[in-house]
Design a protein around this motif. Structure first.
Motif, mmCIF file in Angstrom:
data_model
loop_
_atom_site.group_PDB
_atom_site.id
_atom_site.type_symbol
_atom_site.label_atom_id
_atom_site.label_comp_id
_atom_site.label_asym_id
_atom_site.label_seq_id
_atom_site.Cartn_x
_atom_site.Cartn_y
_atom_site.Cartn_z
ATOM 1 N N TYR A 1 51.300 78.908 -30.622
ATOM 2 C CA TYR A 1 51.013 77.524 -30.985
ATOM 3 C C TYR A 1 50.755 77.489 -32.478
ATOM 4 C CZ TYR A 1 50.434 76.337 -26.093
ATOM 5 O OH TYR A 1 50.644 76.119 -24.753
ATOM 6 N N SER B 1 39.179 82.517 -18.662
ATOM 7 C CA SER B 1 39.574 81.273 -19.314
ATOM 8 C C SER B 1 40.112 81.563 -20.716
ATOM 9 C CB SER B 1 38.354 80.363 -19.388
ATOM 10 O OG SER B 1 38.740 79.121 -19.871
ATOM 11 N N GLY B 2 41.245 80.952 -21.037
ATOM 12 C CA GLY B 2 41.834 81.151 -22.357
ATOM 13 C C GLY B 2 42.714 82.379 -22.463
ATOM 14 N N ALA B 3 42.916 83.090 -21.349
ATOM 15 C CA ALA B 3 43.715 84.311 -21.380
ATOM 16 C C ALA B 3 45.201 84.003 -21.561
ATOM 17 C CB ALA B 3 43.498 85.117 -20.106
ATOM 18 N N GLY B 4 45.592 82.774 -21.299
ATOM 19 C CA GLY B 4 46.999 82.411 -21.464
ATOM 20 C C GLY B 4 47.737 82.239 -20.145
ATOM 21 N N LYS B 5 47.001 82.174 -19.047
ATOM 22 C CA LYS B 5 47.635 82.077 -17.726
ATOM 23 C C LYS B 5 48.440 80.795 -17.572
ATOM 24 C CE LYS B 5 43.628 81.978 -15.674
ATOM 25 N NZ LYS B 5 42.604 81.953 -16.708
ATOM 26 N N SER B 6 47.805 79.668 -17.897
ATOM 27 C CA SER B 6 48.513 78.392 -17.745
ATOM 28 C C SER B 6 49.740 78.349 -18.630
ATOM 29 C CB SER B 6 47.609 77.217 -18.108
ATOM 30 O OG SER B 6 46.521 77.168 -17.237
ATOM 31 N N THR B 7 49.574 78.810 -19.867
ATOM 32 C CA THR B 7 50.707 78.815 -20.780
ATOM 33 C C THR B 7 51.855 79.627 -20.192
ATOM 34 O OG1 THR B 7 49.089 78.750 -22.559
ATOM 35 C CG2 THR B 7 51.361 79.219 -23.173
HETATM 36 N N1 ATP Z 1 48.946 72.750 -26.578
HETATM 37 C C1 ATP Z 1 48.216 73.728 -27.148
HETATM 38 N N2 ATP Z 1 48.072 73.777 -28.490
HETATM 39 C C2 ATP Z 1 47.357 74.754 -29.073
HETATM 40 N N3 ATP Z 1 46.751 75.750 -28.416
HETATM 41 C C3 ATP Z 1 46.861 75.766 -27.084
HETATM 42 C C4 ATP Z 1 47.592 74.764 -26.368
HETATM 43 N N4 ATP Z 1 47.522 75.035 -25.043
HETATM 44 C C5 ATP Z 1 46.777 76.152 -24.937
HETATM 45 N N5 ATP Z 1 46.381 76.604 -26.142
HETATM 46 C C6 ATP Z 1 45.580 77.811 -26.399
HETATM 47 O O1 ATP Z 1 46.229 78.908 -25.814
HETATM 48 C C7 ATP Z 1 45.294 79.790 -25.235
HETATM 49 C C8 ATP Z 1 45.636 80.029 -23.795
HETATM 50 O O2 ATP Z 1 45.444 78.833 -23.088
HETATM 51 P P1 ATP Z 1 45.741 78.687 -21.531
HETATM 52 O O3 ATP Z 1 45.523 77.275 -21.172
HETATM 53 O O4 ATP Z 1 47.074 79.278 -21.233
HETATM 54 O O5 ATP Z 1 44.598 79.592 -20.913
HETATM 55 P P2 ATP Z 1 44.221 79.817 -19.388
HETATM 56 O O6 ATP Z 1 44.269 81.275 -19.156
HETATM 57 O O7 ATP Z 1 45.066 78.963 -18.515
HETATM 58 O O8 ATP Z 1 42.722 79.329 -19.354
HETATM 59 P P3 ATP Z 1 41.941 78.496 -18.227
HETATM 60 O O9 ATP Z 1 41.545 79.476 -17.171
HETATM 61 O O10 ATP Z 1 40.761 77.965 -18.973
HETATM 62 O O11 ATP Z 1 42.856 77.415 -17.740
HETATM 63 C C9 ATP Z 1 43.929 79.168 -25.455
HETATM 64 O O12 ATP Z 1 43.315 79.802 -26.551
HETATM 65 C C10 ATP Z 1 44.226 77.734 -25.739
HETATM 66 O O13 ATP Z 1 43.263 77.192 -26.612
#
Ligand code: ATP
Ligand code: MG
Lengths: 335, 216
Positions: free
Chosen positions: A11, A40-46
């Protein structure tokens, strides 16, 4: 089924850039329930959102049944997405439409005939056990019921893949179980491959076949759930397992006043059925003291853990340990 | 009493006529504008930053004109479309154009209330942009859009009263003609009461309709 190669997602906002997913490689087999766990924030959703390109990958390729979806143009991507269902933590139901119309939604998008839609929706309502809620609106449903509607909607047009981004995270433990067993049924009866994200080890334990562990955007371990519980390769994995193992262990691991050798045994279902400990006592000149034990029920088998204190001379203890290893028990010497 | 009714009723009908048609035309202009504003925004389903900037500037420009001045500026357009610049029909043109940017903003804010999650859901199901607009955005925003339209009608009642003072007809015209120029305060008071009742009923109907339709 899915082959992810060197996937990265950055990003960039102004000068900052954040690597949310870092060089991920993983394969998901057909018919599998594949978990992705991480804090949380590990990048799973991404990562999971890259699979249907709700998020555009920065680098790398993703093959779904040998089609490189990172190369698809907009229209082909749109058609491809129809074969990938998705469910979300907050259900994302259409609030102004009732249960029936929510489930009918993907079919209407495809222009199905009214009678066909009617048949299919009623079938799905029965499958997710919500026939009596057919005309209710989302605001009148519980969280578990909402997720059932979302699941019915996601599988309405027979996708081959279902993505779940924290599909059970907003639910209480009992509802979580019922949703997980519904997902398991979908996999077994309908043969739909499922990739699910979670931060709860209970979820992985309950339904997943294999799991990837993510930390700071990287996949640090990919393992079968059985092996993960028996013998986690990374510290992160061990920490996650500990979130559901008993807390007693910590106290025993740093004991004073224990003179023997401390070992931790991990064994799968079949080994548990044999009387290994009594054989040890009979065949070797050691005393055995059981300090703690627990069993984790995984969805296919059980993984047991025992912490033992072995008292005896070094030689006998060595022999005992190698005997246990021959019996297919994983042994870790703690102290 | 009958005298009063004879004065009020034709003016009321004129007001209703002006408000009704200017609402329709302002919606016809404003809704598409509002939809375009939302979908062309950065990160939305039909990203067009340049178009978005242009639309925003036009809307802001139109909204910064005081209504009376806008109306006078639009006399040539009324002349062109209707053939004259005074009278209720001619007044519909400036009313509609003055209200259109407001309607666009109302539409924009209603659509923005729709949860980002359901748009993602639609995208994940392979919905096309027109499908998302007609099957997701508009139905999900409907109650809020109805509130917006209610507000528009009320504004237009106010505007139409103002337009009355420069030859637009209707209740505003009546109030000014009798109250200001002929010192018949009773006619003025009666017209104002009718306007107040009109505004209240529109508000009531709008609220009721939005409430009945909202399933959230
Ligand atoms: N649209 C975006 N723009 C900038 N940074 C982003 C965006 N989406 C996610 N991030 C960042 O990417 C990183 C991974 O986010 P992600 O949502 O994939 O985490 P996650 O593992 O799904 O966390 P959670 O368990 O909280 O849902 C985080 O540091 C988040 O701040
Ligand atoms: Mg997430």
């Amino acid at each position: 089924m899915i082959d992810i190669q060197n996937l990265s997602k950055k990003y960039i906002s102004g000068k900052d850039h954040l690597v949310a997913v870092k060089n991920v490689n993983l394969q998901v087999n057909k018919g599998e329930i594949f978990g992705i766990i991480g804090l949380s924030g590990a990048g799973k959703s991404t990562l999971i959102r890259c699979i249907n390109r709700l998020e555009e990958p920065t680098e790398g390729r993703i093959f779904i049944e040998n089609v490189d979806i990172t190369r698809l143009d907009k229209e082909s991507l749109r058609l491809m997405r129809k074969e990938i269902g998705m469910i979300f933590q907050h259900f994302n139901l259409l609030n102004q439409k009732n249960v029936y119309d929510n489930i009918a939604f993907p079919l209407q998008l495809e222009g199905w005939a009214k009678s066909e839609i009617d048949k299919r929706v009623n079938e799905l309502l029965e499958y997710v056990e919500l026939t009596d809620k057919k005309l209710a609106f989302p605001s009148q449903l519980s969280g578990g019921q909402k997720q059932r509607v979302a699941i019915a909607r996601a599988i309405a047009n027979n996708p081959k893949l279902l993505l779940s981004d924290e599909g059970t995270s907003a639910l209480d433990p009992r509802t979580t179980k019922s949703i997980l067993s519904l997902l398991n049924r979908i996999r077994t009866e309908l043969g739909i491959t499922i990739v699910m994200i979670t931060h709860q080890m209970e979820v992985v334990k309950e339904v997943c076949d294999r799991v990837a562990i993510m930390e700071n955007g990287e996949v640090v371990e990919i393992n079968t759930v059985q092996n993960l519980f028996r013998d986690p390769k990374t510290k992160t994995a061990a920490t996650f397992i500990n979130t559901i193992a008993t807390d007693v262990e910590e106290e025993i691991i740093s004991p004073n006043g224990l003179k023997g050798t401390l070992i931790r045994l991990s064994y799968l279902g079949e080994s548990a059925k044999r009387p290994i400990i009594s054989k040890v006592i009979r065949n070797f000149n050691v005393d055995v003291n059981i300090l703690s034990g627990n069993i984790n029920k995984l969805h296919e088998t059980n993984v047991g853990h025992l912490i033992l204190e072995l008292i005896g001379n070094e030689d006998e203890i060595k022999k005992t340990i190698s005997y246990l290893q021959d019996e297919n028990v994983h042994v870790e010497v703690i102290q | 009493m009958t005298e009063m009714a004879e004065l009020i009723i034709p003016s009321l009908l004129e007001t209703l006529y002006m408000v009704f048609f200017s609402t329709i035309f302002s919606i016809l202009l404003g809704f598409p504008l509002g939809i375009l504003l939302v979908i062309s925004e950065k990160g939305s389903i039909w990203e067009k930053p340049l178009l978005n900037n242009i639309l925003n500037s036009i809307i802001n420009l139109l909204r910064s004109f005081p209504f009376l001045i806008l109306m006078i500026l639009l006399f040539p357009l009324s002349k062109l479309l209707i053939g004259k610049t005074i009278g209720t029909t001619a007044t519909i043109v400036p009313l509609a154009i003055a209200a259109a940017p407001f309607v666009a903003r109302v539409m924009e804010s209603s659509l923005k209330e729709v949860d980002r999650g359901v748009i993602e859901l639609s995208l994940s199901m392979g919905a096309t942009t027109p499908q998302i607009i007609t099957r997701v955005l508009l139905p999900e925003a409907l109650p809020s859009i109805i509130h917006g339209v209610t507000l528009t009608i009320i504004n237009l009642i106010g505007y139409s009263a103002m337009a009355g003072s420069i030859g637009g007809g209707g209740l505003g015209d009546l109030a000014i003609r009798f109250g200001l120029y002929r010192f018949q305060t009773d006619v003025m008071v009666a017209s104002v009461i009718v306007i107040v009742i009109l505004v209240q009923s529109v508000q009531f109907m709008g609220n009721t309709l939005a409430k009945v339709l909202n399933k959230k």
